[in-house]
Motif scaffolding. Sequence first.
Motif, PDB file in Angstrom:
ATOM      1  N   GLN A  98      18.064  11.327 -25.716  1.00 39.64           N
ATOM      2  CA  GLN A  98      17.686  12.296 -25.174  1.00 39.64           C
ATOM      3  C   GLN A  98      17.289  13.144 -23.656  1.00 39.64           C
ATOM      4  OE1 GLN A  98      14.358  13.336 -27.106  1.00 39.64           O
ATOM      5  NE2 GLN A  98      13.325  11.303 -27.488  1.00 39.64           N
ATOM      6  N   ILE A  99      17.610  13.975 -23.516  1.00 38.27           N
ATOM      7  CA  ILE A  99      18.379  14.692 -22.363  1.00 38.27           C
ATOM      8  C   ILE A  99      16.625  14.545 -21.569  1.00 38.27           C
ATOM      9  CG2 ILE A  99      18.268  16.838 -20.979  1.00 38.27           C
ATOM     10  CD1 ILE A  99      21.005  15.816 -22.931  1.00 38.27           C
ATOM     11  N   VAL A 100      15.296  15.008 -22.149  1.00 39.62           N
ATOM     12  CA  VAL A 100      14.613  14.123 -20.901  1.00 39.62           C
ATOM     13  C   VAL A 100      13.985  13.180 -20.017  1.00 39.62           C
ATOM     14  CG1 VAL A 100      12.615  13.657 -22.581  1.00 39.62           C
ATOM     15  CG2 VAL A 100      11.629  14.976 -20.821  1.00 39.62           C
ATOM     16  N   TRP A 155       6.084   9.872 -20.377  1.00 46.13           N
ATOM     17  CA  TRP A 155       7.784  10.312 -20.243  1.00 46.13           C
ATOM     18  C   TRP A 155       8.214  11.767 -20.718  1.00 46.13           C
ATOM     19  CZ3 TRP A 155      10.917  10.100 -24.144  1.00 46.13           C
ATOM     20  CH2 TRP A 155      10.156   9.709 -25.464  1.00 46.13           C
ATOM     21  N   THR A 156       7.748  12.110 -21.151  1.00 44.80           N
ATOM     22  CA  THR A 156       8.304  13.628 -21.933  1.00 44.80           C
ATOM     23  C   THR A 156       7.731  14.657 -21.352  1.00 44.80           C
ATOM     24  OG1 THR A 156       6.016  14.378 -23.486  1.00 44.80           O
ATOM     25  CG2 THR A 156       7.758  12.978 -24.554  1.00 44.80           C
ATOM     26  N   PRO A 189       2.208  10.296 -26.170  1.00 49.47           N
ATOM     27  CA  PRO A 189       2.301  11.603 -25.693  1.00 49.47           C
ATOM     28  C   PRO A 189       1.286  12.557 -26.725  1.00 49.47           C
ATOM     29  CG  PRO A 189       4.572  12.063 -25.910  1.00 49.47           C
ATOM     30  CD  PRO A 189       3.723  10.823 -26.656  1.00 49.47           C
ATOM     31  N   ALA A 190       0.538  11.911 -27.213  1.00 49.28           N
ATOM     32  CA  ALA A 190      -0.426  13.229 -28.132  1.00 49.28           C
ATOM     33  C   ALA A 190      -0.787  13.401 -27.500  1.00 49.28           C
ATOM     34  CB  ALA A 190      -0.079  12.553 -30.112  1.00 49.28           C
ATOM     35  N   PRO A 191      -1.897  15.040 -28.123  1.00 51.44           N
ATOM     36  CA  PRO A 191      -2.737  15.244 -27.475  1.00 51.44           C
ATOM     37  C   PRO A 191      -4.500  14.557 -27.848  1.00 51.44           C
ATOM     38  CG  PRO A 191      -1.921  16.923 -28.627  1.00 51.44           C
ATOM     39  CD  PRO A 191      -0.890  15.789 -28.965  1.00 51.44           C
ATOM     40  N   PRO A 236       8.716  17.638 -18.740  1.00 51.57           N
ATOM     41  CA  PRO A 236      10.411  17.531 -18.187  1.00 51.57           C
ATOM     42  C   PRO A 236      10.354  16.864 -16.774  1.00 51.57           C
ATOM     43  CG  PRO A 236       9.538  20.083 -19.203  1.00 51.57           C
ATOM     44  CD  PRO A 236       7.686  19.009 -19.185  1.00 51.57           C
ATOM     45  N   ARG A 294      -4.808  13.839 -31.859  1.00 48.95           N
ATOM     46  CA  ARG A 294      -3.901  12.916 -32.423  1.00 48.95           C
ATOM     47  C   ARG A 294      -3.385  12.023 -31.837  1.00 48.95           C
ATOM     48  NH1 ARG A 294      -1.671  17.658 -34.064  1.00 48.95           N
ATOM     49  NH2 ARG A 294      -0.230  17.918 -31.913  1.00 48.95           N
ATOM     50  N   ARG A 346       6.166   2.036 -25.210  1.00 52.65           N
ATOM     51  CA  ARG A 346       6.717   3.464 -26.185  1.00 52.65           C
ATOM     52  C   ARG A 346       5.367   3.900 -26.866  1.00 52.65           C
ATOM     53  NH1 ARG A 346      11.004   6.052 -29.439  1.00 52.65           N
ATOM     54  NH2 ARG A 346       9.510   6.425 -31.368  1.00 52.65           N
TER      55      ARG A 346
END
Lengths: 421, 329
Positions: B275-277, B186-187, B160-162, B189, B165, B155
């Motif tokens: 979470q749905i994602v 994984w975030t 997933p930060a760009p 869509p 950051r 995790r």
Amino acid sequence: MRSRWWSVAAGALGLALAVSACGGGGQDGGEDQVEVFSWWTGGGEEAGLNALIERFENENPDVEFVNAAVAGGSGTNAQAVLEGRLQSQDPPDSFQGHAGAELQDYIEAGYLQPLDDFFDEQGLHEALPDELVEQISYEGSVYSVPVNIHRSNVLWYSPSVLEEAGVDGPPETLDELIEAMEAVEAETDAIPMAVGAQWTVDHLLESVLLGSLGTEAYNALWEPGADWDTPEMAEALETFEEVMAHTQEESAAEDWQEAARRVSDGEAAFNIMGDWAAGYFDELGAIPDEDYAWAASPGTEGTYMWLSDSFTLPVGAPHEEHALTWLELVASQEGQDTFNPLKGSIPAREDAEPAHYADNPYLESALAEWQSDPQLAGSFWHGVTVGNRWKNDIDTAVGLYLQNEDLEALNEALHQAAQTE
Amino acid sequence: MSGPATRPGAAEGGTGPRRPTRARHGSRGRRLRTRVRSWGPSLLLVSPSILLIGIFVYGMIGWNTRLALSDQHRPTDEGSFVGLDNFVALWQEARWPAAVNNAIVFTVVFVGGALLLGWLLGLLLDKGIRGEPVFRTLFLAPMAVSFIATGVVWRWLMNPAPAERATGLNALFVHVNLDFLVNTWWTAPDLGMAAMALPAIWQLSGYVMALFLAGFRGVPAELREAARVDGCSEWGVYWHVVMPRLRPVTLSAVIIIGHMSLKVFDLIIAIAGQQIVADVPAVYMWSTVFEVRDPAKGATIASYLLVAVAVFVIPYLVWTMREERSEGR
């Protein structure tokens, strides 16, 4: 001969199995105890519960207090354990639950006793705000005793980021919020609005709905069959979409703590989260009014969107008399003033003693606001206005929206969720 | 199983030989007694587990199926038979097809990735690397970690930060100037579940390696020698001689990894929560049963999961039984 040995061994195994199968049930304890079930196992919550237990034991030295707390954030594990106990007719003497519709399933299943007589005896109708009692009633009866109040519609902001962006003070309307977020986007490197995983978006949605629709229209949304397919709702959801456009990309991988922390660390301008964030900021050592500050979320000034922990009296509680003694303590002014400063919430009663909350700037301001007779709205995400089914439908709709960003589908799904209830 | 022989057998195992039987039936009674002696006690010994499995596995499957065919949508409802309505209704909502889609993406990437990587590692070890036992242990070690612990670490790795950051792997990419590799993991869509499969591949490719290594070692050296003598290249030896003999190993690997993948739950909860994602059928079932408290719908999802897993497991059972029979065991 060998076969005899085998049969003895098999018999012994069978016996062992039979004994171990029976072993689970026989922990019934004595007459003089009270078992209280909760999910308060850490931090201020546990400290508050322990203070209450100590008080209970001092006042009732003959009664053994059994603390049946089950760990796990916001009670999801505890609720699974509790469900099993209630279904097998082995209820604790009292259990914790969010006041309001979240208890509806238990009430409909006949697990809970109405507490109307208790409310009359203890004078709770006078001590608690009328609107609160009305919002926790189910078919005219109350089934739980609220011990505290948390506020859901709080805007946490970073004074330094706002200053850098040239924004004077916290925005008071949603339009001002959007302007402020645009200024932050243009002038600073900070994230305009920090959110976290899906549920914190649900939390944000309820504050945006309240701010956009107003208290009365918001409260009317939670009547079964309410009309969500209105121009006002479409407008509120467009605002929600604009707010979401200013959130950080990695939000799905963060929980509420990480999102809130971005504000106190000066990495984000705003975060809308319940007032338990104040306790978290304290833990981080952040200084109020310097590292972080708060206001009612835009458009909701004068309305307290509340949620509340409460205790119940299950049907068939083995020690009902002692359970009532516990509820009496929980409902009393002394009990609530013992518990709440530690837990980081304010008492549900209107007659709390402000001196107990004076050390904590947030609690002091929250209590002052609660006692100045605000309008009340129930938090849907925290189980006040909707049962689990409806809440889950909304959560699913919001999750799908985060994936496909189809605002019309979101509105349609929210409308459907209200119709099927 | 000859009916009358088993029943007294169970009793006799406990009380010892009954003399009148022998007197009356002579040699037939003796034969019966010998047979009872040989397997009566073992039957007695396994009967508790047969009973428990009968009740708690097959009984529960039956109960679950009954629930899935009813309309008991609240714990307090009575519930009457509605046939396959629940099974059809699931496909008409938005969440279920998305969850199924996620599970398929996850399974394809997970099974494919673990197989490929496991095969490659097995091949490297088979080529006689120095310190093979050390590498074998190293590759196998992740299997000892629970999915929850793997999830907690990944995790953070897959944050997933760009770029500005970035933490975790994204920060590593930025550090070595490979900014184009920075991604939302994984975030994302649609294919985010492919990233979700990475920790699972990491965890199980060592196990697949062990399976393949055993497979490689099972190929007799004479066969390889013969191929070499016939002028086969080293790759040719693998392609024409070794690989065809790995089919059974590959099949068991696919089945083991495949059924784990379909019922994945803990890894998803540790990385994404609810979470749905990152929704998959097992997570959906959990929230349906314990949060929404909808027994019929939960049981329907459970039935679909059972069928999906059975698609993998039943051919495997048939295949192993056939194998064993052909080997004369």
